[in-house]
Design a protein around this motif. Structure first.
Motif, PDB file in Angstrom:
ATOM      1  N   GLY A 100      20.399  36.733 -18.766  1.00  0.00           N
ATOM      2  CA  GLY A 100      21.460  36.305 -19.665  1.00  0.00           C
ATOM      3  C   GLY A 100      20.923  36.128 -21.068  1.00  0.00           C
ATOM      4  O   GLY A 100      19.916  36.718 -21.468  1.00  0.00           O
ATOM      5  N   ILE A 101      21.581  35.294 -21.841  1.00  0.00           N
ATOM      6  CA  ILE A 101      21.181  35.108 -23.226  1.00  0.00           C
ATOM      7  C   ILE A 101      19.812  34.448 -23.326  1.00  0.00           C
ATOM      8  O   ILE A 101      19.066  34.696 -24.264  1.00  0.00           O
ATOM      9  CB  ILE A 101      22.238  34.309 -24.013  1.00  0.00           C
ATOM     10  CG1 ILE A 101      21.934  34.386 -25.500  1.00  0.00           C
ATOM     11  CG2 ILE A 101      22.303  32.883 -23.533  1.00  0.00           C
ATOM     12  CD1 ILE A 101      23.107  34.131 -26.375  1.00  0.00           C
ATOM     13  N   GLY A 102      19.450  33.644 -22.333  1.00  0.00           N
ATOM     14  CA  GLY A 102      18.128  33.032 -22.352  1.00  0.00           C
ATOM     15  C   GLY A 102      17.035  34.080 -22.339  1.00  0.00           C
ATOM     16  O   GLY A 102      16.043  33.978 -23.050  1.00  0.00           O
ATOM     17  N   LYS A 103      17.214  35.122 -21.544  1.00  0.00           N
ATOM     18  CA  LYS A 103      16.239  36.209 -21.480  1.00  0.00           C
ATOM     19  C   LYS A 103      16.226  36.973 -22.799  1.00  0.00           C
ATOM     20  O   LYS A 103      15.160  37.354 -23.292  1.00  0.00           O
ATOM     21  CB  LYS A 103      16.589  37.144 -20.319  1.00  0.00           C
ATOM     22  CG  LYS A 103      15.535  38.132 -20.016  1.00  0.00           C
ATOM     23  CD  LYS A 103      14.318  37.452 -19.444  1.00  0.00           C
ATOM     24  CE  LYS A 103      13.356  38.486 -18.894  1.00  0.00           C
ATOM     25  NZ  LYS A 103      12.123  37.881 -18.467  1.00  0.00           N
ATOM     26  N   GLN A 104      17.382  37.188 -23.397  1.00  0.00           N
ATOM     27  CA  GLN A 104      17.447  37.881 -24.684  1.00  0.00           C
ATOM     28  C   GLN A 104      16.719  37.096 -25.759  1.00  0.00           C
ATOM     29  O   GLN A 104      15.997  37.665 -26.577  1.00  0.00           O
ATOM     30  CB  GLN A 104      18.902  38.093 -25.092  1.00  0.00           C
ATOM     31  CG  GLN A 104      19.660  39.053 -24.204  1.00  0.00           C
ATOM     32  CD  GLN A 104      21.142  39.070 -24.529  1.00  0.00           C
ATOM     33  OE1 GLN A 104      21.586  38.445 -25.484  1.00  0.00           O
ATOM     34  NE2 GLN A 104      21.912  39.780 -23.726  1.00  0.00           N
ATOM     35  N   ILE A 105      16.889  35.778 -25.743  1.00  0.00           N
ATOM     36  CA  ILE A 105      16.225  34.928 -26.731  1.00  0.00           C
ATOM     37  C   ILE A 105      14.713  35.005 -26.551  1.00  0.00           C
ATOM     38  O   ILE A 105      13.964  35.124 -27.524  1.00  0.00           O
ATOM     39  CB  ILE A 105      16.729  33.476 -26.620  1.00  0.00           C
ATOM     40  CG1 ILE A 105      18.175  33.398 -27.078  1.00  0.00           C
ATOM     41  CG2 ILE A 105      15.861  32.528 -27.422  1.00  0.00           C
ATOM     42  CD1 ILE A 105      18.855  32.099 -26.765  1.00  0.00           C
ATOM     43  N   GLU A 106      14.253  34.963 -25.309  1.00  0.00           N
ATOM     44  CA  GLU A 106      12.821  35.063 -25.054  1.00  0.00           C
ATOM     45  C   GLU A 106      12.270  36.401 -25.533  1.00  0.00           C
ATOM     46  O   GLU A 106      11.191  36.458 -26.122  1.00  0.00           O
ATOM     47  CB  GLU A 106      12.536  34.899 -23.557  1.00  0.00           C
ATOM     48  CG  GLU A 106      12.741  33.498 -23.045  1.00  0.00           C
ATOM     49  CD  GLU A 106      12.565  33.407 -21.543  1.00  0.00           C
ATOM     50  OE1 GLU A 106      12.018  34.351 -20.945  1.00  0.00           O
ATOM     51  OE2 GLU A 106      12.988  32.391 -20.980  1.00  0.00           O
ATOM     52  N   ASN A 107      13.007  37.486 -25.276  1.00  0.00           N
ATOM     53  CA  ASN A 107      12.565  38.811 -25.709  1.00  0.00           C
ATOM     54  C   ASN A 107      12.493  38.900 -27.231  1.00  0.00           C
ATOM     55  O   ASN A 107      11.547  39.447 -27.788  1.00  0.00           O
ATOM     56  CB  ASN A 107      13.490  39.901 -25.162  1.00  0.00           C
ATOM     57  CG  ASN A 107      13.354  40.084 -23.669  1.00  0.00           C
ATOM     58  OD1 ASN A 107      12.361  39.676 -23.070  1.00  0.00           O
ATOM     59  ND2 ASN A 107      14.354  40.687 -23.058  1.00  0.00           N
ATOM     60  N   GLU A 108      13.501  38.372 -27.924  1.00  0.00           N
ATOM     61  CA  GLU A 108      13.504  38.393 -29.382  1.00  0.00           C
ATOM     62  C   GLU A 108      12.358  37.562 -29.944  1.00  0.00           C
ATOM     63  O   GLU A 108      11.713  37.958 -30.905  1.00  0.00           O
ATOM     64  CB  GLU A 108      14.838  37.881 -29.914  1.00  0.00           C
ATOM     65  CG  GLU A 108      15.990  38.829 -29.665  1.00  0.00           C
ATOM     66  CD  GLU A 108      17.325  38.242 -30.048  1.00  0.00           C
ATOM     67  OE1 GLU A 108      17.375  37.166 -30.668  1.00  0.00           O
ATOM     68  OE2 GLU A 108      18.347  38.879 -29.719  1.00  0.00           O
ATOM     69  N   LYS A 109      12.092  36.410 -29.333  1.00  0.00           N
ATOM     70  CA  LYS A 109      10.983  35.558 -29.780  1.00  0.00           C
ATOM     71  C   LYS A 109       9.657  36.273 -29.574  1.00  0.00           C
ATOM     72  O   LYS A 109       8.780  36.236 -30.442  1.00  0.00           O
ATOM     73  CB  LYS A 109      10.996  34.235 -29.026  1.00  0.00           C
ATOM     74  CG  LYS A 109       9.957  33.242 -29.507  1.00  0.00           C
ATOM     75  CD  LYS A 109      10.104  31.924 -28.783  1.00  0.00           C
ATOM     76  CE  LYS A 109       9.161  30.883 -29.306  1.00  0.00           C
ATOM     77  NZ  LYS A 109       7.771  31.132 -29.013  1.00  0.00           N
ATOM     78  N   LYS A 118       9.155  39.496 -29.551  1.00  0.00           N
ATOM     79  CA  LYS A 118       9.071  40.554 -30.560  1.00  0.00           C
ATOM     80  C   LYS A 118       8.675  39.988 -31.921  1.00  0.00           C
ATOM     81  O   LYS A 118       7.828  40.553 -32.613  1.00  0.00           O
ATOM     82  CB  LYS A 118      10.409  41.290 -30.678  1.00  0.00           C
ATOM     83  CG  LYS A 118      10.716  42.210 -29.532  1.00  0.00           C
ATOM     84  CD  LYS A 118      12.071  42.871 -29.739  1.00  0.00           C
ATOM     85  CE  LYS A 118      12.495  43.662 -28.522  1.00  0.00           C
ATOM     86  NZ  LYS A 118      13.847  44.225 -28.685  1.00  0.00           N
ATOM     87  N   ARG A 119       9.299  38.854 -32.316  1.00  0.00           N
ATOM     88  CA  ARG A 119       8.964  38.228 -33.596  1.00  0.00           C
ATOM     89  C   ARG A 119       7.503  37.809 -33.617  1.00  0.00           C
ATOM     90  O   ARG A 119       6.812  38.002 -34.619  1.00  0.00           O
ATOM     91  CB  ARG A 119       9.867  37.024 -33.852  1.00  0.00           C
ATOM     92  CG  ARG A 119      11.252  37.381 -34.331  1.00  0.00           C
ATOM     93  CD  ARG A 119      11.967  36.169 -34.920  1.00  0.00           C
ATOM     94  NE  ARG A 119      11.976  35.017 -34.024  1.00  0.00           N
ATOM     95  CZ  ARG A 119      12.958  34.742 -33.173  1.00  0.00           C
ATOM     96  NH1 ARG A 119      13.996  35.521 -33.093  1.00  0.00           N
ATOM     97  NH2 ARG A 119      12.892  33.675 -32.409  1.00  0.00           N
ATOM     98  N   ASP A 120       7.036  37.207 -32.513  1.00  0.00           N
ATOM     99  CA  ASP A 120       5.639  36.778 -32.442  1.00  0.00           C
ATOM    100  C   ASP A 120       4.694  37.967 -32.533  1.00  0.00           C
ATOM    101  O   ASP A 120       3.657  37.903 -33.190  1.00  0.00           O
ATOM    102  CB  ASP A 120       5.384  35.994 -31.144  1.00  0.00           C
ATOM    103  CG  ASP A 120       6.105  34.657 -31.124  1.00  0.00           C
ATOM    104  OD1 ASP A 120       6.583  34.216 -32.196  1.00  0.00           O
ATOM    105  OD2 ASP A 120       6.198  34.062 -30.031  1.00  0.00           O
ATOM    106  N   ALA A 121       5.049  39.077 -31.879  1.00  0.00           N
ATOM    107  CA  ALA A 121       4.210  40.277 -31.930  1.00  0.00           C
ATOM    108  C   ALA A 121       4.167  40.849 -33.335  1.00  0.00           C
ATOM    109  O   ALA A 121       3.101  41.245 -33.825  1.00  0.00           O
ATOM    110  CB  ALA A 121       4.729  41.319 -30.945  1.00  0.00           C
ATOM    111  N   HIS A 122       5.318  40.874 -34.023  1.00  0.00           N
ATOM    112  CA  HIS A 122       5.354  41.373 -35.401  1.00  0.00           C
ATOM    113  C   HIS A 122       4.564  40.466 -36.322  1.00  0.00           C
ATOM    114  O   HIS A 122       3.846  40.940 -37.218  1.00  0.00           O
ATOM    115  CB  HIS A 122       6.796  41.500 -35.898  1.00  0.00           C
ATOM    116  CG  HIS A 122       7.550  42.641 -35.285  1.00  0.00           C
ATOM    117  ND1 HIS A 122       7.177  43.950 -35.443  1.00  0.00           N
ATOM    118  CD2 HIS A 122       8.663  42.658 -34.512  1.00  0.00           C
ATOM    119  CE1 HIS A 122       8.013  44.733 -34.791  1.00  0.00           C
ATOM    120  NE2 HIS A 122       8.933  43.969 -34.199  1.00  0.00           N
ATOM    121  N   ALA A 123       4.678  39.153 -36.135  1.00  0.00           N
ATOM    122  CA  ALA A 123       3.939  38.209 -36.967  1.00  0.00           C
ATOM    123  C   ALA A 123       2.439  38.368 -36.747  1.00  0.00           C
ATOM    124  O   ALA A 123       1.649  38.336 -37.699  1.00  0.00           O
ATOM    125  CB  ALA A 123       4.376  36.776 -36.666  1.00  0.00           C
TER     126      ALA A 123
END
Length: 120
Positions: free
Chosen positions: A94-103, A105-110
């Motif tokens: 659900g949205i919890g999994k989407q939030i984890e995936n986005e986080k 990705k952001r951490d990997a980009h940072a």
């Protein structure tokens, strides 16, 4: 004489719900009753979490309607509690999994940006 001294009494009225609340303590994974009891326990726990998240969602909606333009500052604590509730594992996919995936990705980009900056 056959049956001499035997008395037959009518069975006591039984409680149909008595067996529904009884569980045998068992840690044996091959015991079908223990497996079923564990499943039922997991389902009950999940439903409690789902209903709690639903109540938080309704509270966020009500706060948004009530506060109008001030909703970002007034509703933030409720919204954060709701986001924490839906990040739990039972909401996987659900949205919890989407939030984890986005986080992630952001951490990997940072991390990639930090590595690129330190390399120059």
């Amino acid at each position: 004489e056959v049956g001499a001294g035997l008395s037959f009494a009518m069975p006591l009225k039984s409680d149909p719900q008595a067996g529904a609340n009884f569980t045998f303590p068992s840690n044996d994974p091959n015991d079908p009753l223990a497996v079923q009891n564990q499943r039922e326990s997991n389902v009950r726990e999940t439903w409690v979490k789902v209903m709690s998240a639903r109540e938080l969602r309704d509270a966020v909606r009500e706060c948004y309607r009530k506060e109008g333009v001030n909703f970002p500052e007034k509703c933030k604590p409720i919204a954060m509690a709701y986001m924490d509730a839906i990040k739990q594992p039972m909401f996987s996919g659900g949205i919890g999994k989407q939030i984890e995936n986005e986080k992630a990705k952001r951490d990997a980009h940072a991390a990639a940006a930090a590595a690129a900056d330190s390399g120059h």
